[in-house]
Design a protein around this motif. Structure first.
Motif, PDB file in Angstrom:
ATOM      1  N   ARG A  85       8.123  11.023   4.117  1.00  0.00           N
ATOM      2  CA  ARG A  85       8.761   9.860   4.740  1.00  0.00           C
ATOM      3  C   ARG A  85       8.845   8.710   3.746  1.00  0.00           C
ATOM      4  NH1 ARG A  85       7.336   8.097  10.773  1.00  0.00           N
ATOM      5  NH2 ARG A  85       8.545  10.005  11.045  1.00  0.00           N
ATOM      6  N   LEU A  86       7.796   8.506   2.964  1.00  0.00           N
ATOM      7  CA  LEU A  86       7.801   7.460   1.957  1.00  0.00           C
ATOM      8  C   LEU A  86       8.832   7.749   0.869  1.00  0.00           C
ATOM      9  CD1 LEU A  86       3.963   6.878   1.383  1.00  0.00           C
ATOM     10  CD2 LEU A  86       5.501   5.642   2.909  1.00  0.00           C
ATOM     11  N   ALA A  87       9.077   9.025   0.601  1.00  0.00           N
ATOM     12  CA  ALA A  87       9.947   9.420  -0.505  1.00  0.00           C
ATOM     13  C   ALA A  87      11.430   9.344  -0.156  1.00  0.00           C
ATOM     14  CB  ALA A  87       9.607  10.846  -0.949  1.00  0.00           C
ATOM     15  N   ARG A  88      11.776   9.130   1.079  1.00  0.00           N
ATOM     16  CA  ARG A  88      13.178   9.177   1.495  1.00  0.00           C
ATOM     17  C   ARG A  88      14.021   8.131   0.760  1.00  0.00           C
ATOM     18  NH1 ARG A  88      13.091   8.607   7.894  1.00  0.00           N
ATOM     19  NH2 ARG A  88      12.148   6.677   7.186  1.00  0.00           N
ATOM     20  N   ASP A 105       9.652   1.978  10.269  1.00  0.00           N
ATOM     21  CA  ASP A 105       8.667   2.939   9.777  1.00  0.00           C
ATOM     22  C   ASP A 105       7.710   2.296   8.790  1.00  0.00           C
ATOM     23  OD1 ASP A 105       9.848   4.821  11.354  1.00  0.00           O
ATOM     24  OD2 ASP A 105      10.758   5.963   9.721  1.00  0.00           O
ATOM     25  N   TYR A 106       8.260   1.479   7.888  1.00  0.00           N
ATOM     26  CA  TYR A 106       7.421   0.784   6.906  1.00  0.00           C
ATOM     27  C   TYR A 106       6.386  -0.095   7.593  1.00  0.00           C
ATOM     28  CZ  TYR A 106       6.235  -3.322   4.098  1.00  0.00           C
ATOM     29  OH  TYR A 106       5.568  -4.366   3.515  1.00  0.00           O
ATOM     30  N   ARG A 107       6.818  -0.882   8.580  1.00  0.00           N
ATOM     31  CA  ARG A 107       5.896  -1.801   9.246  1.00  0.00           C
ATOM     32  C   ARG A 107       4.803  -1.054   9.999  1.00  0.00           C
ATOM     33  NH1 ARG A 107       8.539  -4.280  13.163  1.00  0.00           N
ATOM     34  NH2 ARG A 107      10.619  -3.391  12.843  1.00  0.00           N
ATOM     35  N   LEU A 108       5.181   0.013  10.701  1.00  0.00           N
ATOM     36  CA  LEU A 108       4.200   0.758  11.490  1.00  0.00           C
ATOM     37  C   LEU A 108       3.194   1.488  10.603  1.00  0.00           C
ATOM     38  CD1 LEU A 108       6.491   2.235  14.290  1.00  0.00           C
ATOM     39  CD2 LEU A 108       4.791   0.413  14.527  1.00  0.00           C
ATOM     40  N   LEU A 109       3.706   2.234   9.610  1.00  0.00           N
ATOM     41  CA  LEU A 109       2.825   3.018   8.751  1.00  0.00           C
ATOM     42  C   LEU A 109       1.943   2.128   7.894  1.00  0.00           C
ATOM     43  CD1 LEU A 109       1.886   5.710   7.591  1.00  0.00           C
ATOM     44  CD2 LEU A 109       3.850   5.654   6.034  1.00  0.00           C
ATOM     45  N   THR A 110       2.527   1.090   7.303  1.00  0.00           N
ATOM     46  CA  THR A 110       1.754   0.224   6.425  1.00  0.00           C
ATOM     47  C   THR A 110       0.705  -0.553   7.206  1.00  0.00           C
ATOM     48  OG1 THR A 110       3.703   0.002   5.015  1.00  0.00           O
ATOM     49  CG2 THR A 110       1.911  -1.530   4.636  1.00  0.00           C
ATOM     50  N   SER A 111       1.057  -1.051   8.373  1.00  0.00           N
ATOM     51  CA  SER A 111       0.080  -1.775   9.193  1.00  0.00           C
ATOM     52  C   SER A 111      -1.097  -0.881   9.551  1.00  0.00           C
ATOM     53  CB  SER A 111       0.745  -2.305  10.466  1.00  0.00           C
ATOM     54  OG  SER A 111       1.723  -3.267  10.165  1.00  0.00           O
ATOM     55  N   GLY A 112      -0.802   0.381   9.885  1.00  0.00           N
ATOM     56  CA  GLY A 112      -1.882   1.301  10.220  1.00  0.00           C
ATOM     57  C   GLY A 112      -2.795   1.582   9.050  1.00  0.00           C
ATOM     58  N   LEU A 113      -2.219   1.820   7.873  1.00  0.00           N
ATOM     59  CA  LEU A 113      -3.037   2.106   6.695  1.00  0.00           C
ATOM     60  C   LEU A 113      -3.835   0.888   6.252  1.00  0.00           C
ATOM     61  CD1 LEU A 113      -0.736   4.388   4.517  1.00  0.00           C
ATOM     62  CD2 LEU A 113      -2.971   4.978   5.482  1.00  0.00           C
ATOM     63  N   LEU A 130       0.805  -1.213   0.000  1.00  0.00           N
ATOM     64  CA  LEU A 130       0.000   0.000   0.000  1.00  0.00           C
ATOM     65  C   LEU A 130       0.847   1.276   0.000  1.00  0.00           C
ATOM     66  CD1 LEU A 130      -3.274   0.335   2.032  1.00  0.00           C
ATOM     67  CD2 LEU A 130      -1.755   2.278   1.763  1.00  0.00           C
ATOM     68  N   THR A 131       1.972   1.275   0.704  1.00  0.00           N
ATOM     69  CA  THR A 131       2.782   2.489   0.777  1.00  0.00           C
ATOM     70  C   THR A 131       3.864   2.549  -0.301  1.00  0.00           C
ATOM     71  OG1 THR A 131       4.226   1.437   2.404  1.00  0.00           O
ATOM     72  CG2 THR A 131       2.413   2.790   3.249  1.00  0.00           C
ATOM     73  N   GLY A 132       4.008   1.500  -1.104  1.00  0.00           N
ATOM     74  CA  GLY A 132       4.968   1.517  -2.194  1.00  0.00           C
ATOM     75  C   GLY A 132       6.422   1.539  -1.772  1.00  0.00           C
ATOM     76  N   GLU A 133       6.737   0.972  -0.606  1.00  0.00           N
ATOM     77  CA  GLU A 133       8.097   1.049  -0.071  1.00  0.00           C
ATOM     78  C   GLU A 133       8.902  -0.238  -0.215  1.00  0.00           C
ATOM     79  OE1 GLU A 133       8.661   3.649   3.613  1.00  0.00           O
ATOM     80  OE2 GLU A 133       6.716   2.709   3.941  1.00  0.00           O
TER      81      GLU A 133
END
Length: 346
Positions: A343-346, A306-314, A271-274
């Motif tokens: 943050r995703l773009a980093r 960061d990926y795990r936290l943000l993606t799990s939330g979304l 979902l976050t494309g990371e």
């Protein structure tokens, strides 16, 4: 028994090739096992964020594509746009990315041989798979990693094997011959699935849908009128490809002389494309900590946190009654949305 190589990489996709290049730069002999001829295609959103593009270039690859300057969340006429502050990313066909990394790996002295790991044997001095012995094995063989199962690091899905639940999600992708209408990656939030639209060439866009079991590609498009209107007269370029289920759980990332890297090491969602950014970072960490399993575990947690936290939330919001509120929240809170995109773009 003397090793054939210092490092054996199972899987010659982008992350496997990145790991092989990192190992060569560390002065190690590397063999990559990959059963498919290059270039290899795979379901992918195909958007390289600015940080991922920089990491790709650092590996010696600079694939052709179409410039992308931000991300646009869209739903029922609501639009939240954010343009990258750090410069553009690039929409790149998965085959073009793989070809560029494959060429960079060969130029670095990586040996790529046809083969697929079906069993793994290891001892105190090395590991053997597919007839090749090495000091270390990096498992970069994807969501359905055979190496992960062979060394006992796979965790069963919640609810037991074979469970088909609301949490399982799949990806579908098709390209269309149409001139890109935006320099942003559009993320359309439909009733059940999200559609990612990425310009990848002057006359080509990729459309990837993420959703639960049964969310078919055509039905997903029909549920998003804005996107359907853009594509109704466009000619499909190739078939619909699928991947999933996307969720992968692991008990650890190391077992003896084996290191799990990329999707094989655990995956939440696309979902976050990371995926590529995180996979490249894991590849670098795995090579840096070949002789220290605990250090790689710590590095893995750090680069994926960061990926795990943000993606799990979304994903949790996408699968709940909060789904219809995601884009409105991004519209109401542009600074928060912008911070997430950066943050995703980093």
């Amino acid at each position: 028994m003397s090793p054939d190589a210092d490092v054996l990489v199972a899987g010659g996709g982008p992350v496997g090739l990145a790991a092989a290049i990192e190992a060569r730069r560390a002065g190690l002999d590397v063999v990559v096992l990959e059963p498919r001829a290059a270039p290899v295609d795979k379901v992918c959103g195909e958007g390289l964020m600015p940080g991922t593009l920089a990491a790709t270039r650092r590996l010696g690859a600079d694939p052709p594509g179409r410039e992308i300057r931000g991300i646009s969340y869209r739903q029922d006429g609501r639009v939240a746009d954010h343009r990258f502050r750090a410069g553009p990313g690039r929409g790149v066909r998965r085959t073009a990315l793989h070809a560029a990394l494959h060429e960079a790996a060969l130029a670095a002295g990586v040996v790529v041989v046809p083969g697929r790991v079906t069993s793994v044997a290891q001892d105190d001095d090395g590991v053997t798979a597919c007839g090749v012995r090495a000091r270390w094995l990096l498992a970069c063989d994807g969501l359905h990693s055979r190496v992960r199962r062979e060394v006992g690091l796979e965790r069963a899905a919640e609810g037991g094997p074979g469970r088909v639940g609301a949490g399982r999600r799949f990806g579908l992708r098709r390209h269309y011959r149409v001139a890109p209408w935006s320099d942003l990656v559009e993320v359309h939030w439909g009733p059940r699935a999200e559609a990612y639209v990425t310009p990848v060439a002057d006359g080509l866009v990729g459309v990837a849908l993420l959703g639960p079991p049964g969310a078919g590609f055509d039905a997903g498009l029909e549920s998003i009128p804005e996107l359907l209107g853009r594509l109704v007269r466009a000619v499909p370029d190739g078939p619909v490809r699928g991947a999933g289920p996307l969720r992968v759980r692991t008990s650890a990332r190391t077992a003896g002389r084996v290191r799990l890297v990329g999707d094989a090491s655990g995956y939440v969602d696309a979902l976050t494309g990371e995926g590529l950014r995180v996979g490249f970072a894991q590849a670098r960490a795995a090579v840096a900590h070949l002789d220290d399993a605990a250090a790689y575990e710590r590095a893995w947690r750090r680069v994926t946190r960061d990926y795990r936290l943000l993606t799990s939330g979304l994903v949790g919001a996408a699968a709940s009654s909060l789904r219809r509120g995601v884009v409105p929240a991004a519209v109401r809170l542009p600074r928060v949305y912008g911070a997430v995109v950066e943050r995703l773009a980093r």
